[in-house]
Design a protein around this motif. Structure first.
Motif, PDB file in Angstrom:
ATOM      1  N   THR A   1       0.924  -1.148  -0.092  1.00 41.57           N
ATOM      2  CA  THR A   1       0.047  -0.010  -0.042  1.00 41.57           C
ATOM      3  C   THR A   1       0.853   1.257   0.064  1.00 41.57           C
ATOM      4  O   THR A   1       2.101   1.072   0.462  1.00 41.57           O
ATOM      5  CB  THR A   1      -0.851  -0.026   1.320  1.00 41.57           C
ATOM      6  N   ARG A   2       0.204   2.290  -0.698  1.00 36.37           N
ATOM      7  CA  ARG A   2       1.380   3.308  -0.612  1.00 36.37           C
ATOM      8  C   ARG A   2       0.716   4.316   0.725  1.00 36.37           C
ATOM      9  O   ARG A   2      -0.325   4.475   1.062  1.00 36.37           O
ATOM     10  CB  ARG A   2       0.588   4.439  -1.793  1.00 36.37           C
ATOM     11  N   VAL A   3       1.852   4.896   1.290  1.00 35.46           N
ATOM     12  CA  VAL A   3       1.672   5.747   2.360  1.00 35.46           C
ATOM     13  C   VAL A   3       1.795   7.034   2.001  1.00 35.46           C
ATOM     14  O   VAL A   3       2.880   7.575   1.663  1.00 35.46           O
ATOM     15  CB  VAL A   3       2.756   5.364   3.338  1.00 35.46           C
TER      16      VAL A   3
ATOM     17  N   LEU B   1       0.543  10.914   6.029  1.00 32.25           N
ATOM     18  CA  LEU B   1       0.330   9.770   6.733  1.00 32.25           C
ATOM     19  C   LEU B   1       1.646   9.331   7.545  1.00 32.25           C
ATOM     20  O   LEU B   1       1.727   8.943   8.741  1.00 32.25           O
ATOM     21  CB  LEU B   1      -0.329   8.700   5.997  1.00 32.25           C
TER      22      LEU B   1
ATOM     23  N   GLU C   1      -6.674  -4.886   2.961  1.00 36.05           N
ATOM     24  CA  GLU C   1      -6.130  -3.706   2.276  1.00 36.05           C
ATOM     25  C   GLU C   1      -7.067  -2.352   2.663  1.00 36.05           C
ATOM     26  O   GLU C   1      -6.641  -1.623   3.134  1.00 36.05           O
ATOM     27  CB  GLU C   1      -5.916  -3.571   0.911  1.00 36.05           C
ATOM     28  N   ASP C   2      -8.370  -2.583   2.618  1.00 35.74           N
ATOM     29  CA  ASP C   2      -9.524  -1.520   2.768  1.00 35.74           C
ATOM     30  C   ASP C   2      -9.213  -1.158   4.422  1.00 35.74           C
ATOM     31  O   ASP C   2      -9.048   0.269   4.583  1.00 35.74           O
ATOM     32  CB  ASP C   2     -10.769  -1.897   2.538  1.00 35.74           C
TER      33      ASP C   2
ATOM     34  N   SER D   1      -5.640   0.443   5.301  1.00 39.68           N
ATOM     35  CA  SER D   1      -5.677   2.197   4.765  1.00 39.68           C
ATOM     36  C   SER D   1      -6.574   2.818   5.555  1.00 39.68           C
ATOM     37  O   SER D   1      -6.095   3.943   6.147  1.00 39.68           O
ATOM     38  CB  SER D   1      -6.040   2.372   3.512  1.00 39.68           C
ATOM     39  N   ARG D   2      -7.684   2.411   5.884  1.00 39.81           N
ATOM     40  CA  ARG D   2      -8.537   2.984   6.788  1.00 39.81           C
ATOM     41  C   ARG D   2      -7.878   3.211   8.437  1.00 39.81           C
ATOM     42  O   ARG D   2      -7.909   4.516   8.868  1.00 39.81           O
ATOM     43  CB  ARG D   2      -9.782   2.450   6.799  1.00 39.81           C
TER      44      ARG D   2
ATOM     45  N   ALA E   1      -4.998   3.225   9.205  1.00 34.97           N
ATOM     46  CA  ALA E   1      -3.722   4.003   9.044  1.00 34.97           C
ATOM     47  C   ALA E   1      -4.203   5.409   8.868  1.00 34.97           C
ATOM     48  O   ALA E   1      -3.542   6.318   9.504  1.00 34.97           O
ATOM     49  CB  ALA E   1      -2.770   3.607   7.694  1.00 34.97           C
ATOM     50  N   LYS E   2      -5.136   5.461   8.322  1.00 37.74           N
ATOM     51  CA  LYS E   2      -5.655   7.032   7.837  1.00 37.74           C
ATOM     52  C   LYS E   2      -6.130   7.891   9.065  1.00 37.74           C
ATOM     53  O   LYS E   2      -6.100   9.014   9.509  1.00 37.74           O
ATOM     54  CB  LYS E   2      -6.682   7.023   6.872  1.00 37.74           C
TER      55      LYS E   2
END
Ligand SMILES: [Zn+2]
Length: 153
Positions: A32-34, A38, A76-77, A80-81, A83-84
């Protein structure tokens, strides 16, 4: 329940169609891209928790996997959530990585004005830039810890 085992590659999904036009399916669980913001957030959170960034990321990952497992959503979803929202999740992450109070050795609190946003080491309340706070003075020098005005004795 979707059967999405990260170890099983969908290698021979459509053997009939080589499909040069169709994009090959690229499904990777841990890729995943950061965003830069973030990254900064992660580093700030790790600094506030006084743990290595890798520890924080692992905690988030474990948490994301757990949640994903529970809700049968894509990792993944969820990752990313999670992490956000790491900024909002600091309190919860703190309790996970830091179970005991780190203020046992404090001998005094010195009133200070926050120059950089942090959080209360006792209750986890956000300490905004410019906020009145207490600098914890421990028996031995350590990384600065701050408490909010309400947690000051
Ligand atoms: Zn507090």
């Amino acid at each position: 329940m979707t059967q999405k085992d990260p170890d099983s590659e969908p290698a021979a999904e459509n053997p009939e169609e080589p499909g040069e036009d169709a994009e090959p399916k690229k499904e990777r669980v841990l890729h995943t891209r950061v965003p830069a913001v973030l990254e900064g957030e992660l580093k700030a959170a790790a600094r506030a928790l006084r743990i290595p960034v890798s520890n924080l990321v692992r905690t988030i990952l474990e948490d994301a996997v757990k949640i994903a497992d529970r809700a049968s959503e894509r990792v993944e979803d969820k990752l990313s959530r999670a992490a956000k929202t790491v900024h909002d999740e600091r309190d919860r992450l703190r309790s996970k990585v830091e179970r005991k109070s780190s203020l046992d050795d404090v001998v005094a609190y010195q009133p200070v004005v926050m120059a950089r946003a942090s959080e209360c080491a006792k209750c986890g309340a956000a300490l905004a830039e410019g906020a009145q706070a207490g600098l914890a003075v421990g028996e031995v020098p350590s990384a600065p810890r701050f408490v909010c005005a309400a947690c000051m004795p």
